[in-house]
Enzyme design. Structure first.
Site, PDB file in Angstrom:
ATOM      1  N   GLU A   1     -15.258 139.334 125.733  1.00 38.52           N
ATOM      2  CA  GLU A   1     -15.766 140.649 126.131  1.00 38.52           C
ATOM      3  C   GLU A   1     -15.548 140.860 127.626  1.00 38.52           C
ATOM      4  OE1 GLU A   1     -19.389 141.988 123.566  1.00 38.52           O
ATOM      5  OE2 GLU A   1     -20.048 140.287 124.759  1.00 38.52           O
TER       6      GLU A   1
ATOM      7  N   HIS B   1     -23.997 135.106 126.116  1.00 41.19           N
ATOM      8  CA  HIS B   1     -23.694 136.532 126.243  1.00 41.19           C
ATOM      9  C   HIS B   1     -23.637 136.898 127.729  1.00 41.19           C
ATOM     10  CE1 HIS B   1     -24.344 140.893 126.194  1.00 41.19           C
ATOM     11  NE2 HIS B   1     -23.769 140.835 125.013  1.00 41.19           N
TER      12      HIS B   1
END
Lengths: 222, 222, 222, 222
Positions: free
Chosen positions: A141, A93
């Site tokens: 992302e 992430h």
């Protein structure tokens, strides 16, 4: 329209910690079932057991370390997530970036213990690289949109399309999600229309005044 | 002889994960009570809730991050440990070393949420430095003895004495533990005779064929 | 008033790279000599040899790793700094924080090869901890003032006084510098009046339109 | 047989530091020219200027950080390598692994300032991933063979062949090197026969009793 996958990352938000992690997860389970969407929740490590005991939707870790046991005090053993009732994990992430060799090792270790893997990436090049490591999913992302409220699926459709094209060339078995700025049903719909399997989001639900209402909005278009 | 403190670190040992974390913790609770020793267990993050629900002895995290909430996916929020039933944390274990500024920030954050802190250190100089940060405990563990089976309290009594002297000069409120190579009651006794409040150990109990027998041996001298 | 120590950190500023590192260092040498101030320059690693060949004032590295040789590709060997003509190093700068055990190891390794050490710290607690590791200097720099243009010696004199008091108690051989927001002679003067040996600064000189003029201003009060 | 590329990594070996870095580099230049091999040397950061001033063969950094200037004290600015006379850099060496997003950023930054890039990888999966990031070269080095004296080109030809196949599918513009355990001309020859463009080695030359003799042996088969 196919059944979308919606992954909710609780980050280290105080609003999604402990009892509140359980409460949001129960809402996700109920609302997902009602609308025909697949919901996955990613609580903090210390909350995985509690959440997985309370709901039957998949519970993912936010991070695991590339280890199979032994002397790694303070790290997250993939097996510990599985034993606590988790069934998958985010990997790399943007707030927990990993070394390339460690992403590869995490994917291998997660497969051994039976955890589904979602590698997060930040652009088309790193999405391509991530897909070469054969995770179950990649989730692209753009960092500049994370937490912005500006949905990637509307603000930067080219990164979603480009990621899908790159992944198809390198490893067509890998499914593509997108994230960053997602908070409304329209954003999810736009992601699906671009060909993504679903979305990854966090504050849009967890920091909402009414998380259940936010979840309802996300699936309202179905 | 005063009541010793015995902290058992489960590391990421498969032998101390999930159900086995609960089982060893129950043994520690029972044997500690019987012998008049204070036992503390440090399971993996994903096991804290399960263990803390099963025993009434203190449950410590192995590590927490220097954060108070927000966007820190994959990190360990001190509050999440507290909410899961934990009451303290190891800090800067040799397998999870932290930056100096982060140790300071962890100590401050842990105090805010009510977690007891044990900073691990590797020699007299770093023990001195750690004590300047005002944790509840420092635990000096010479890295070369960790996992060696050679107890620090016998192999290197000078590091324990030297650490105690240094801490007394800098911050006499900080209590001193020692660790590395501890596995027998004699090692604990030697530590107490040097003036330490107790010991930190891991494989000697968690990887023992019979953890309950290993725990009984540890307190046999009392 | 005693001769102040002024350490100029070139960071990775493009304005202080290559030829410009040499040029600023020559100005520092000339202006320091003229005013009776001790100037030290900290160019980037790749510029140490070039700068040290061009000036006779001390040249410090911005960082070295806790290693004594061997297989550490891409790291900074303290000996390599010495061989290139450097005579000291910053340690644990706020932009290059180190683990506590590594700060201790760097101090020891730097002593072995004859490099002077300056540990940077961010508050009174970490300054105290740093002084327990016996560097030559500690330089306290509140992170919120770094690059702010608001001088620590005026905005937060208590952190300078508090650091000096703490260091005196723990290790009176360690000298205290302060940094963050320093750009004018008045700021240096204020630091000396608080009892500091000198200052650490960066953008105030290196990113100045006219670095020589900025250096002249710094020593104008002498 | 085509002209092989031989990259010599000086690591942080004391034997390849300072004057000795210059001396080994001069030998590499002379022997490479004589034999018709392209030699590249990778000295420590502090030695790049000195070495690049002394030889005309390419000088590569061992590592650069993903930055373009600014406040990154203690890091390696790609531009600083270029300004010191370097013309390329290793990226993600097994002793200096980088996060996936940082490898991508380093490749982009290196291109901007004109540095050639060699991403090191540890297996076929990470070689594939690395090639998706479009460096000039990937160098596959199985970690278990690094420093072993057992040459990858003989011990594990499949990893070299597999890497070449994977790279061809993903990004055929990327050239493939191999490393780990290389120390003799036979090892280089075997690498070329497998289709590699050349090799990466370190101790076999830098820690040899007679580096010039070791270099001569490496090109003896030409």
């Amino acid at each position: 329209m196919k059944k979308p996958l919606i992954i909710i990352n609780f980050k280290t938000y105080v609003e999604g910690c402990g009892d509140m992690a359980v409460s949001i997860s129960k809402s996700a389970e109920k609302i997902g079932e009602g609308a025909g969407a697949e919901m996955i929740v990613c609580p903090q490590a210390a909350d995985i057991y509690r959440v997985a005991s309370a709901v039957s939707i998949p519970v993912f870790a936010q991070h695991v370390d590339p280890i199979s046991g032994g002397s790694s005090t303070g790290h997250i053993l993939p097996l510990s997530v599985k034993e606590a009732g988790g069934s998958g994990t985010l990997v790399n992430h943007s707030e927990r970036r990993l070394k390339l060799a460690d992403i590869d090792a995490v994917i291998n270790e997660a497969k051994k213990v039976g955890l589904t893997t979602v590698i997060c990436s930040n652009n088309i090049a790193t999405t391509s690289a991530a897909s070469a490591l054969s995770p179950d999913y990649v989730a692209v992302e753009p960092p500049e949109l994370i937490g912005s409220g500006i949905p990637v699926s509307k603000a930067n459709p080219d990164i979603v399309r480009g990621s899908m094209g790159a992944v198809k060339n390198i490893n067509p078995d890998v499914k593509v999600l997108c994230g960053a700025g997602i908070s409304r049903g329209d954003d999810v719909k736009a992601a699906l229309e671009l060909g993504a399997e679903g979305v990854l989001l966090a504050s849009g639900v967890v920091k909402a005044k009414d998380p259940a209402a936010a979840l309802l909005d996300l699936v309202g278009f179905l």
